[in-house]
Design a protein around this motif. Sequence first.
Motif, mmCIF file in Angstrom:
data_model
loop_
_atom_site.group_PDB
_atom_site.id
_atom_site.type_symbol
_atom_site.label_atom_id
_atom_site.label_comp_id
_atom_site.label_asym_id
_atom_site.label_seq_id
_atom_site.Cartn_x
_atom_site.Cartn_y
_atom_site.Cartn_z
ATOM 1 N N ARG A 1 -9.272 -9.894 0.472
ATOM 2 C CA ARG A 1 -10.236 -10.985 0.300
ATOM 3 C C ARG A 1 -10.325 -11.396 -1.170
ATOM 4 O O ARG A 1 -10.359 -12.584 -1.492
ATOM 5 N N SER A 2 -10.319 -10.414 -2.083
ATOM 6 C CA SER A 2 -10.439 -10.800 -3.497
ATOM 7 C C SER A 2 -9.164 -11.508 -3.969
ATOM 8 O O SER A 2 -9.226 -12.426 -4.788
ATOM 9 N N ILE A 3 -8.017 -11.123 -3.427
ATOM 10 C CA ILE A 3 -6.769 -11.834 -3.776
ATOM 11 C C ILE A 3 -6.831 -13.274 -3.252
ATOM 12 O O ILE A 3 -6.445 -14.228 -3.943
ATOM 13 N N ALA A 4 -7.361 -13.431 -2.036
ATOM 14 C CA ALA A 4 -7.445 -14.781 -1.447
ATOM 15 C C ALA A 4 -8.352 -15.683 -2.289
ATOM 16 O O ALA A 4 -8.098 -16.889 -2.412
ATOM 17 N N GLY B 1 -1.698 -5.531 -10.441
ATOM 18 C CA GLY B 1 -1.839 -6.395 -9.261
ATOM 19 C C GLY B 1 -2.575 -7.670 -9.617
ATOM 20 O O GLY B 1 -2.143 -8.783 -9.268
ATOM 21 N N ASP B 2 -3.660 -7.523 -10.348
ATOM 22 C CA ASP B 2 -4.470 -8.677 -10.712
ATOM 23 C C ASP B 2 -3.667 -9.662 -11.576
ATOM 24 O O ASP B 2 -3.701 -10.881 -11.351
ATOM 25 N N ALA B 3 -2.911 -9.130 -12.552
ATOM 26 C CA ALA B 3 -2.127 -10.014 -13.432
ATOM 27 C C ALA B 3 -1.081 -10.774 -12.617
ATOM 28 O O ALA B 3 -0.808 -11.956 -12.876
ATOM 29 N N THR C 1 -0.065 -6.487 1.444
ATOM 30 C CA THR C 1 -0.466 -5.584 2.520
ATOM 31 C C THR C 1 -1.394 -4.546 1.913
ATOM 32 O O THR C 1 -1.054 -3.943 0.892
ATOM 33 N N GLY C 2 -2.542 -4.373 2.545
ATOM 34 C CA GLY C 2 -3.497 -3.402 2.016
ATOM 35 C C GLY C 2 -4.845 -3.576 2.683
ATOM 36 O O GLY C 2 -4.941 -4.109 3.790
ATOM 37 N N GLY C 3 -5.877 -3.145 1.999
ATOM 38 C CA GLY C 3 -7.217 -3.164 2.587
ATOM 39 C C GLY C 3 -7.814 -4.570 2.623
ATOM 40 O O GLY C 3 -7.445 -5.439 1.829
ATOM 41 N N PRO D 1 0.831 -1.210 0.000
ATOM 42 C CA PRO D 1 0.000 0.000 0.000
ATOM 43 C C PRO D 1 0.867 1.262 0.000
ATOM 44 O O PRO D 1 2.099 1.172 0.016
ATOM 45 N N TRP D 2 0.214 2.419 0.078
ATOM 46 C CA TRP D 2 0.939 3.686 -0.060
ATOM 47 C C TRP D 2 1.367 4.272 1.281
ATOM 48 O O TRP D 2 2.053 5.278 1.325
ATOM 49 N N ASN D 3 0.947 3.677 2.401
ATOM 50 C CA ASN D 3 1.148 4.428 3.645
ATOM 51 C C ASN D 3 2.564 4.368 4.203
ATOM 52 O O ASN D 3 3.003 5.329 4.815
ATOM 53 N N LEU E 1 -3.786 -6.865 6.656
ATOM 54 C CA LEU E 1 -4.948 -6.082 6.228
ATOM 55 C C LEU E 1 -5.274 -4.941 7.204
ATOM 56 O O LEU E 1 -4.410 -4.482 7.929
ATOM 57 N N GLY E 2 -6.513 -4.541 7.207
ATOM 58 C CA GLY E 2 -6.895 -3.345 7.965
ATOM 59 C C GLY E 2 -7.024 -3.572 9.460
ATOM 60 O O GLY E 2 -6.827 -4.680 9.971
ATOM 61 N N GLY E 3 -7.374 -2.500 10.169
ATOM 62 C CA GLY E 3 -7.532 -2.601 11.617
ATOM 63 C C GLY E 3 -8.438 -1.507 12.166
ATOM 64 O O GLY E 3 -8.759 -0.533 11.469
ATOM 65 N N ILE F 1 -11.185 4.145 9.211
ATOM 66 C CA ILE F 1 -11.238 5.474 8.582
ATOM 67 C C ILE F 1 -9.903 5.798 7.918
ATOM 68 O O ILE F 1 -9.831 6.438 6.897
ATOM 69 N N PHE F 2 -8.818 5.337 8.524
ATOM 70 C CA PHE F 2 -7.465 5.524 7.972
ATOM 71 C C PHE F 2 -7.105 7.004 7.853
ATOM 72 O O PHE F 2 -6.509 7.452 6.872
ATOM 73 N N GLY F 3 -7.476 7.755 8.871
ATOM 74 C CA GLY F 3 -7.151 9.170 8.904
ATOM 75 C C GLY F 3 -7.042 9.621 10.354
ATOM 76 O O GLY F 3 -7.208 8.822 11.281
HETATM 77 P P1 NAD Z 1 -5.567 -1.212 -1.171
HETATM 78 O O1 NAD Z 1 -6.070 -2.536 -0.733
HETATM 79 O O2 NAD Z 1 -6.464 -0.341 -1.961
HETATM 80 O O3 NAD Z 1 -4.262 -1.404 -2.076
HETATM 81 C C1 NAD Z 1 -3.125 -2.110 -1.627
HETATM 82 C C2 NAD Z 1 -2.355 -2.606 -2.839
HETATM 83 O O4 NAD Z 1 -3.153 -3.557 -3.536
HETATM 84 C C3 NAD Z 1 -2.023 -1.498 -3.863
HETATM 85 O O5 NAD Z 1 -0.758 -1.759 -4.417
HETATM 86 C C4 NAD Z 1 -3.123 -1.685 -4.891
HETATM 87 O O6 NAD Z 1 -2.785 -1.175 -6.165
HETATM 88 C C5 NAD Z 1 -3.234 -3.201 -4.912
HETATM 89 N N1 NAD Z 1 -4.507 -3.704 -5.449
HETATM 90 C C6 NAD Z 1 -5.709 -3.081 -5.489
HETATM 91 N N2 NAD Z 1 -6.628 -3.880 -6.082
HETATM 92 C C7 NAD Z 1 -5.993 -5.020 -6.421
HETATM 93 C C8 NAD Z 1 -6.399 -6.230 -7.051
HETATM 94 N N3 NAD Z 1 -7.657 -6.425 -7.460
HETATM 95 N N4 NAD Z 1 -5.491 -7.211 -7.229
HETATM 96 C C9 NAD Z 1 -4.227 -7.054 -6.808
HETATM 97 N N5 NAD Z 1 -3.767 -5.925 -6.215
HETATM 98 C C10 NAD Z 1 -4.644 -4.920 -6.010
HETATM 99 O O7 NAD Z 1 -5.027 -0.469 0.130
HETATM 100 P P2 NAD Z 1 -4.427 1.000 0.242
HETATM 101 O O8 NAD Z 1 -5.564 1.966 0.164
HETATM 102 O O9 NAD Z 1 -3.271 1.157 -0.705
HETATM 103 O O10 NAD Z 1 -3.827 0.946 1.717
HETATM 104 C C11 NAD Z 1 -4.613 1.130 2.838
HETATM 105 C C12 NAD Z 1 -5.001 -0.182 3.477
HETATM 106 O O11 NAD Z 1 -3.848 -0.958 3.768
HETATM 107 C C13 NAD Z 1 -5.687 0.024 4.812
HETATM 108 O O12 NAD Z 1 -6.821 -0.801 4.905
HETATM 109 C C14 NAD Z 1 -4.649 -0.413 5.825
HETATM 110 O O13 NAD Z 1 -5.172 -0.844 7.044
HETATM 111 C C15 NAD Z 1 -3.939 -1.485 5.099
HETATM 112 N N6 NAD Z 1 -2.606 -1.698 5.673
HETATM 113 C C16 NAD Z 1 -2.367 -2.834 6.411
HETATM 114 C C17 NAD Z 1 -1.120 -3.037 6.996
HETATM 115 C C18 NAD Z 1 -0.825 -4.275 7.819
HETATM 116 O O14 NAD Z 1 0.340 -4.577 7.999
HETATM 117 N N7 NAD Z 1 -1.806 -4.985 8.328
HETATM 118 C C19 NAD Z 1 -0.112 -2.098 6.827
HETATM 119 C C20 NAD Z 1 -0.376 -0.964 6.085
HETATM 120 C C21 NAD Z 1 -1.634 -0.780 5.497
#
Ligand code: NAD
Length: 488
Positions: free
Chosen positions: A231-234, A209-211, A224-226, A147-149, A248-250, A383-385
């Motif tokens: 879930r869709s990756i899983a 990401g999807d490819a 790492t991300g939302g 993710p970007w954070n 994922l999120g928290g 909320i992530f803010g």
């Molecule tokens: P996001 O899920 O939108 O994106 C994360 C990454 O997944 C990005 O690189 C995005 O381009 C990619 N992505 C999006 N759709 C995809 C798909 N269909 N297939 C494959 N890849 C895809 O999350 P975000 O907005 O970039 O980041 C914020 C989220 O990340 C928050 O929910 C936060 O809690 C979570 N996060 C979790 C942790 C952790 O360690 N648990 C750490 C940091 C951030």
Amino acid sequence: MPKPIFVAGRWREGRGETIASHFPADGSLNAEVAGASAEDVAEAVEAGRRAMADPAWRDLRPHERARHLHAISDGLSRRADEIARVQTRDTGKTLAETRALVASAAGTFRFFAAALETLEEELTPPRGDVLTMSIHEPIGVVGAITPWNSPIASDAQKVAPALAAGNAVVLKPAAWSPLVCLKLAEVVEEAGLPPGLFSALPGSGAVVGDALVRHPDVAKVSFTGGTSTGRSIARIAADKLMPVSLELGGKSPNIVFSDADLDEALAGALYGIFSSSGQSCIAGSRLFVQRPVYDAFLGRLVEATRRLRVGHPEHDGTQVAPLIHPRHRDAVDRYVRLAVEEGGEVLCGGRPPEGPAYEGGSYYLPTVIAGLGNGARVCQEEIFGPVVVVLPFDDEDGLVAEANDSVYGLAAGIWSSDYRRIWRVARRLRTGTVWINTYKQFSISTPFGGVKESGLGREKGRHGIRAYMNQKSLYWNLGDRPLPWAGL
Ligand code: NAD
């Protein structure tokens, strides 16, 4: 001219969409990147597959592979200031934070270089004359999606153990922060890693990401991300029967008992939610305060929140910098409006700051909300803010029930001076991490991950390397008698 990307050991323009990086402090354009396409993913994965099989990498002894990781760590340290500045431009995080993140990334490569040399294999109890052992081997090409954070740190947390395990890695960063992973690619190239073992492919999640996730030769995805993306990756991984790790999120509870050192708890509550402008998976976004100290603590919290220095990420002393993107700031603001509709009271913040210093930037004032129950949407959704909801509680049982009443289970904080209570509560909280009289502290040697919808698997720690390996069993006959089938 858009910037090139790093595909299969070569810098060249990606064949996908051009993506732009903007400086969140004023909205100005940092750079455009010629983003990757699905064909670029295929090329990077194929190059990774070949580079992994090449004896130049496959046959390296652990200390030789470790040298490559040390060289990357050294490169990150050498270029720390430059990379921190790029990351601040790319994400809007303060320089103090991005410097810490680059140092953490360098430390991650150093840690996995050391850990790799200590990994042992296991001789299991022999079966008579048959020696039995369990060994580990690289899992295959790894897709790392971040993710970007906190890009450089989350990139390192995946790339370092995956390379340590002997794999190739294709890294896809978030589209809002494409520049940092290209810096990592420069460092990796300078460090002399054999070409093809690492590719950095900025691009959209839906295409790149999807490819990556669907590619048949990607053997593991570390994401790492939302939660909804995870879930869709899983789901795709389930079809491929591919292992995934998901961070994922928290919606983490930060809990203040009335017997806590309230000065320390106040500092921990502020840092827990407002550092990184709240754009942190582990943010202490639900602040539970025990009833006898609730009013006084809330008053002090609001006063201290108003004093936080909201400002330019490149200025010394800034505590709360802009959010990543105006769209994200607007999403945060919608949650604050929702809290009001649900009956919450905004005690401070609740809007972007005003004045010429903030023009064009995606700033949002640190916000304290009270008067809601844990069932409110702003207590249940991430909320992530920079927004904290403060909730009173009476006793331990009620607190534990509410703290656990969340789909998430990433982290929690406990502030108390009663060590027996801390022990009881820490074990009853359903989260992957519990901080005690502190918050948001990390060590690379300590595993990290979530339970429930906060994720699957653990990163970091010595055994973090094993997450990128397959286990293999060997049965080795040392006896001189054939199996009793040939009548011999
Ligand atoms: P996001 O899920 O939108 O994106 C994360 C990454 O997944 C990005 O690189 C995005 O381009 C990619 N992505 C999006 N759709 C995809 C798909 N269909 N297939 C494959 N890849 C895809 O999350 P975000 O907005 O970039 O980041 C914020 C989220 O990340 C928050 O929910 C936060 O809690 C979570 N996060 C979790 C942790 C952790 O360690 N648990 C750490 C940091 C951030």
